[in-house]
Design an enzyme around this catalytic site. Sequence first.
Site, short mmCIF file in Angstrom:
data_model
loop_
_atom_site.label_atom_id
_atom_site.label_comp_id
_atom_site.label_asym_id
_atom_site.label_seq_id
_atom_site.Cartn_x
_atom_site.Cartn_y
_atom_site.Cartn_z
N HIS A 154 74.29 77.48 46.48
CA HIS A 154 74.55 76.05 45.98
C HIS A 154 73.89 75.75 44.61
CE1 HIS A 154 73.07 75.78 50.72
NE2 HIS A 154 74.18 76.29 50.31
N CYS A 193 93.80 74.67 43.47
CA CYS A 193 92.34 74.23 42.86
C CYS A 193 91.27 75.08 42.84
CB CYS A 193 92.01 72.87 43.56
SG CYS A 193 91.76 73.20 45.49
C1 PEP Z 1 88.66 77.54 46.94
O1 PEP Z 1 88.14 78.26 47.81
O2 PEP Z 1 89.56 77.89 46.13
C2 PEP Z 1 87.98 76.40 46.77
C3 PEP Z 1 88.46 75.54 45.93
O3 PEP Z 1 86.96 75.86 47.78
P1 PEP Z 1 85.67 76.27 47.34
O4 PEP Z 1 85.47 77.25 46.42
O5 PEP Z 1 84.68 75.17 47.64
O6 PEP Z 1 85.37 77.20 48.75
#
Ligand code: PEP
Length: 747
Positions: free
Chosen positions: A363, A676
Amino acid sequence: MPERSESESRKLLRSLRDTLAEGGKGQDRLDRITRIIARSIGTEVCSIYLFRDAETLELCATEGLKRAAVHQTRMKLGEGLVGRVARTATPVNTGNAPAEKGFRFMPETGEEIYSSFLGVPIQRVGERLGVLVVQSRQSRQFSDDEVYALEVVAMVLAEMTELGAFTGEGEAMAAKHKQPVMFRGATGQEGAAEGRVWLHEARVVVTNPVADDPVAETERLRAAVGQLRVSVDDLLSAESLDKDQKAVLEAYRMFAHSRGWLRRMEEDVANGLSAEAAVEKEQSATRARLEQVPDAYLRERLHDLDDISNRLLRILTGQGRETGAAMPDNPVLVARNIGPGELLEYGRKLRGVVLQEGSVGSHAAVVARALAIPLVIHAERIVTEALNGDHIMVDGDQGIVHLRPEETVARAFRDKIAMQAAAQNRYASLRDLPAQSKCGTVTALHMNAGLMADLPSLEGSGAEGVGLFRTELQFLVRSQMPKRSELAAIYARVLDAARGRRVAFRTLDIGSDKVLPYMKPQDEPNPAMGWRAIRVGLDKPGVLRMQCQALIRAANGRRLTVMFPFIAQMDEFTAARAHFDRELAREAALGHTVPESVEVGAMLETPSLAFAPDAFFDQVDFVSIGGNDLKQFFFAADRENELVRRRYDTLDTGFLRLIDHIARRCAATGTPLSFCGEDAGRPIEAVVLAALGLRMLSMRPASVGPVKALLRQIDLTALRALLDDVLAGSAQTARPAVMDWLAGQGG
Ligand code: PEP
Ligand code: MG
């Protein structure tokens, strides 16, 4: 050697302390000390070995061994008996040293005539400083009392080392906390920063390790322990505690009331240590013992005991977090570890963060990323090396930290910062231009966010919108489940700040490494593949529904974009969407304003969804690839495990074929597709994704400029042709071909 009495011990400690007061050079002091100890303990030999670097010990003073060996005899950690004491942080006691496992004979010392060997670590709460050894000709084991007496002496030597009593020539006797040190950690968040150290937990300095009046000192210790017990009891009686907080405090209470603990510290004081030195001695010893224990539960208790000892030290010295010391300008936070809430409290004041532990997906790392503060994790030993106010330089790109750097290092580092600033200025000039490649293709660049504090970057970075708003933080930093109205207010402010630009809110992605403080943690063997994200949302739909309501209310008639994390199969999306639609209908029925338009998407983070039925791609409004998770599951390589997380290249042709497959399926059904994960912010990876047909990339705000600059320089159609060739061939990774091609573009 006769049984030692407490008064003998006290006499010895007092004469050690007097050597501190007498002045003189560090070497003279060490020489005198070895003489005093040998005489008082009644052995022919007493030697002090100190660390010259993290791996090497050096004989720095001796009574009894050949003097010519001083500063010449060295051994590696773990080498010989001395090295074993240092590595295990526990005594070695033997009547027949040459027969002992690992014994290594050092001919230059003339030690072959001494059979008995007793070595104890010189350490100060987690900081290994050296080894104290006594040897004698007569072959016999030293008694427990003698071992104990030498440990008490070693504690005083540790405090004296810390106070700079033994500084002199050479690495082993270099002043503590004065030398330049470089730490090689790992990247938590890119970027560079220069500033002054601010320790999250200030170091407690013990100025007097030896007490004159054991009776008065015992009283001081008892009074402090009494105060500690009251404070823990007070904490426990607080009403707002949840079960887990209670459990931790119960463990504290158990330690605070432990008779064994107090009795051991009282014995130390009776033998001449000050109350502070006694606390530290027991803390070091317990740590050394427990560090050998593989059991995770016991190691947790080690942290509890550490914490309670630190509290006791703060009570005794009046030092620590509440000292009221002023934070320096350009503070760089240095901590063993830190929670997301605490880091948020420091906020943007910080120039950088360096953690001794931490993990990429923790976190704290999420918060550092959201605040765009350079973060280096796994900087081993930094907490014991750094002092408040020390000059520090953080290279988040390389995961390197320079503490008290030499001027040449500092200059090179500043050049790097200046170059980065110049590059950012260049990117700023592109801010209002589209990411249009030479072939005319335009790629939409959006930013990832997770805090209100991120939103100002929307203007500055040139991002067109927020392609991923991680909603976990508002849940993680609270001690209770946030209320619908609170969430609605936050989401509304995010939409206000976005001023009509698209914001894709991702519903709660908890589980895996992100555990809510107020939710019962599941004891899962493999949480990243466990009960997380939409799986929790669908099984316990109360929170999912509440979040959907909050989002609909926040939109208050504006457009709304929502996506569900970690959708592994079509039915999960259908079920999640049904929850959303039900809430939408309910809000309408209640007469509340509903959004003018709604887009509901799925995050593709497991390979399975790439092979979902066509019907999935038909019903979903958009798909966003969560590349961080998708890559970890495609290669079965934990994204948080330093041993494997960089093992597989994003441009591996297998992974690119998967992306290509997803892009083709989305194109065939007319489903908008974005990406993303972190890779979207890496220029080389980003242009490859764009060439494979990703028309929207979402990344950290600081990456928008560099990605846009590269996209504008190249021809995506030509890159696509190159990739088609590579994917048709037998290369393991497309990287060399892409790099060659880019070099040919002048890119
Ligand atoms: C991912 O898994 O690429 C993502 C964007 O989500 P997180 O990094 O929050 O798991
Ligand atoms: Mg993910």
